[in-house]
Enzyme design. Structure first.
Site, short mmCIF file in Angstrom:
data_model
loop_
_atom_site.label_atom_id
_atom_site.label_comp_id
_atom_site.label_asym_id
_atom_site.label_seq_id
_atom_site.Cartn_x
_atom_site.Cartn_y
_atom_site.Cartn_z
N HIS A 116 -11.15 -5.89 -5.66
CA HIS A 116 -10.96 -5.95 -4.21
C HIS A 116 -12.05 -6.77 -3.54
O HIS A 116 -12.52 -6.45 -2.45
CB HIS A 116 -10.93 -4.53 -3.61
CG HIS A 116 -9.99 -4.38 -2.45
ND1 HIS A 116 -8.67 -4.03 -2.61
CD2 HIS A 116 -10.16 -4.54 -1.12
CE1 HIS A 116 -8.09 -3.96 -1.42
NE2 HIS A 116 -8.97 -4.28 -0.50
N ASP A 156 -8.38 -11.95 -9.21
CA ASP A 156 -9.03 -12.35 -7.97
C ASP A 156 -10.41 -11.72 -7.92
O ASP A 156 -10.83 -11.05 -8.86
CB ASP A 156 -8.19 -11.98 -6.75
CG ASP A 156 -8.15 -10.49 -6.42
OD1 ASP A 156 -8.99 -9.72 -6.91
OD2 ASP A 156 -7.27 -10.07 -5.65
N LYS A 161 -2.04 -4.42 -8.76
CA LYS A 161 -3.26 -5.10 -8.31
C LYS A 161 -4.42 -4.12 -8.29
O LYS A 161 -4.33 -3.06 -7.67
CB LYS A 161 -3.04 -5.68 -6.91
CG LYS A 161 -4.22 -6.44 -6.34
CD LYS A 161 -3.88 -7.01 -4.96
CE LYS A 161 -5.00 -7.87 -4.41
NZ LYS A 161 -6.20 -7.08 -4.10
N TYR A 172 0.87 -1.17 0.00
CA TYR A 172 0.00 0.00 0.00
C TYR A 172 0.91 1.22 0.00
O TYR A 172 1.77 1.35 0.87
CB TYR A 172 -0.89 0.02 1.24
CG TYR A 172 -2.17 -0.76 1.12
CD1 TYR A 172 -3.39 -0.15 1.41
CD2 TYR A 172 -2.19 -2.09 0.71
CE1 TYR A 172 -4.58 -0.85 1.31
CE2 TYR A 172 -3.36 -2.79 0.61
CZ TYR A 172 -4.55 -2.17 0.92
OH TYR A 172 -5.73 -2.87 0.80
#
Length: 426
Positions: free
Chosen positions: A323, A354, A299, A157
């Protein structure tokens, strides 16, 4: 994991059944989710199981997968099958990774250590959470004790303070990360009613900030802020006292002994102020290349134009992700975005995905649509909540086993050769 893991996993479960023992971890996602919710706290369930807004993106993730049907082929020899894939120089036994999930201690104490143990047992990568509940060095040491060289990545992050970014990256290199996955879609928290209705933000209780409280640069930043701080008398309430005890449990040992010390509260306030950068842009990402020689994976990419720009700038890989439906309500599903991104990138860089992938057949569809690997999130967290490291391991092992069986029963023998001819859009 060896070859024919699907049949081996089935046999293991059925043999136990002869003795009246059912698997501790349910083999279908719906039961796994239901049992996990039953043992988790309201706060834990809200954070891990909840989504943004009305949950439309979570629903979209599932309905998009249902629009693709597997079309099995028959009379093919599928007795020998391979799930192996290569990612950034590492050969993996299956195209599956353990996703980073923040504040995992809401499901199980020292969650990240247990997840790392589970991933190492299977030989699959764990992407260490930047919002983890154990220092990355502790997780790496646990993985090494299980399997020397066990594959691991680090999720970054991007803080508002580049000194902290550099420190986290350097630590990731030192603990053996094979890649840095920069999360792009959480430069601010999405609207999450389940958490909001409880007034629950784990980080405000120092849950999920152990990468920070184990970082010397972070404490330098805290000290700087304390020097210029104006002392304010905090509101005293039962809830505030409980929060203070929670903070004390999640800071280094020398600070736990003095609940009145300013550092623990200052650490939380500092984290909340600097943990993520809303101004993050492509120029920032390019400075990461100056910090590390590790592969850089972005991501949270959902738009094909962003994917094309990543290719142009020499990024090594992408994780197509919304997310887990936890940031933007009504977002495009990861599966629909995957199709667009794969078509835009045309095989020039690695593509992972994902959000909403819960079963082996889900993984099969993602691979056939062009993904190189799939990251699993909620299933391993639910397994963790039920049975710690063993639960996280078994939840993912079940997914890999189903993938193996789906591959063979669909008439295929190698995950790397799957393409859209294995599917039909319905």
């Amino acid at each position: 994991m060896g070859s024919n893991i699907g049949r081996a996993r089935q046999n293991e479960i059925y043999r136990a059944g002869i003795h009246g023992r059912a698997p501790a971890i349910p083999t279908d996602f719906a039961t796994l989710e239901r049992r996990a919710q039953a043992v988790m706290s309201k706060r834990g369930w809200a954070y891990i199981g909840g989504g943004a807004g009305e949950g439309r993106t979570m629903d979209a993730n599932r309905s998009a997968l249902d629009r693709w049907a597997i079309v099995p082929r028959v009379l093919r020899d599928t007795s020998d099958r391979s799930l192996e894939v290569e990612l950034f120089g590492q050969t993996l036994p299956a195209p599956v990774l353990f996703s980073p999930v923040g504040a995992g201690a809401l499901a199980h104490d020292r969650a990240d250590v247990h997840i790392g143990h589970a991933a190492a047992e299977l030989g699959l990568p764990y992407i260490f959470s930047n919002q983890g509940c154990a220092p990355m060095e502790d997780v790496a040491a646990e993985m090494e004790s299980v399997r020397p060289g066990a594959p691991r990545w680090f999720q970054l992050y991007w803080s508002t303070d580049d000194r902290l970014v550099r420190s986290l990256v350097a630590r990731a290199e030192a603990m053996g990360a094979a890649a840095i996955a920069v999360t792009l879609d959480t430069t601010m928290l999405g609207w999450r009613p389940q958490d909001l209705n409880l007034g629950s933000l784990p980080f405000a209780r120092a849950e999920g900030i152990n990468q920070y409280t184990s970082d010397p640069t972070f404490w330098e930043i805290v000290a700087e802020r304390l020097k210029g701080a104006v002392s304010e008398k905090p509101e005293v309430s039962l809830g505030a006292v409980k929060t203070l005890f929670s903070i004390a449990r999640n800071v280094p040992g020398e600070l736990r002994r003095n609940l009145t010390a300013p550092e623990p509260r200052a650490a939380v306030e500092t984290f909340l102020d600097i943990y993520s950068r809303p101004s993050l842009n492509w120029d920032d990402i390019m400075t990461l290349r100056e910090m590390t020689s590790l592969p850089i994976v972005l991501k949270g990419v959902l738009h094909p134009d962003d994917a094309r720009q990543a290719v142009e700038l020499g990024i090594d890989g992408l994780i197509v992700s919304n997310h887990g439906g936890r940031q933007v309500d009504g977002s495009i599903s990861s599966t629909d975005a995957l199709v667009d991104v794969v078509d835009a990138v045309k095989g020039q860089i690695k593509i992972l995905v994902d959000s909403g992938f819960y079963t082996g057949s889900d993984v099969f569809k993602a691979l056939a649509l062009g993904a190189d690997a799939v990251c699993i999130g909620r299933p391993h967290m639910y397994g963790l909540a039920l049975a710690g490291a063993d639960g996280a391991r078994d939840a993912v092992a079940n997914i890999v086993a189903e993938l193996d069986l789906t591959l063979g029963l669909s008439g295929h023998t190698d995950v790397t050769t799957l393409d859209r001819s294995a599917l039909k859009r319905v």
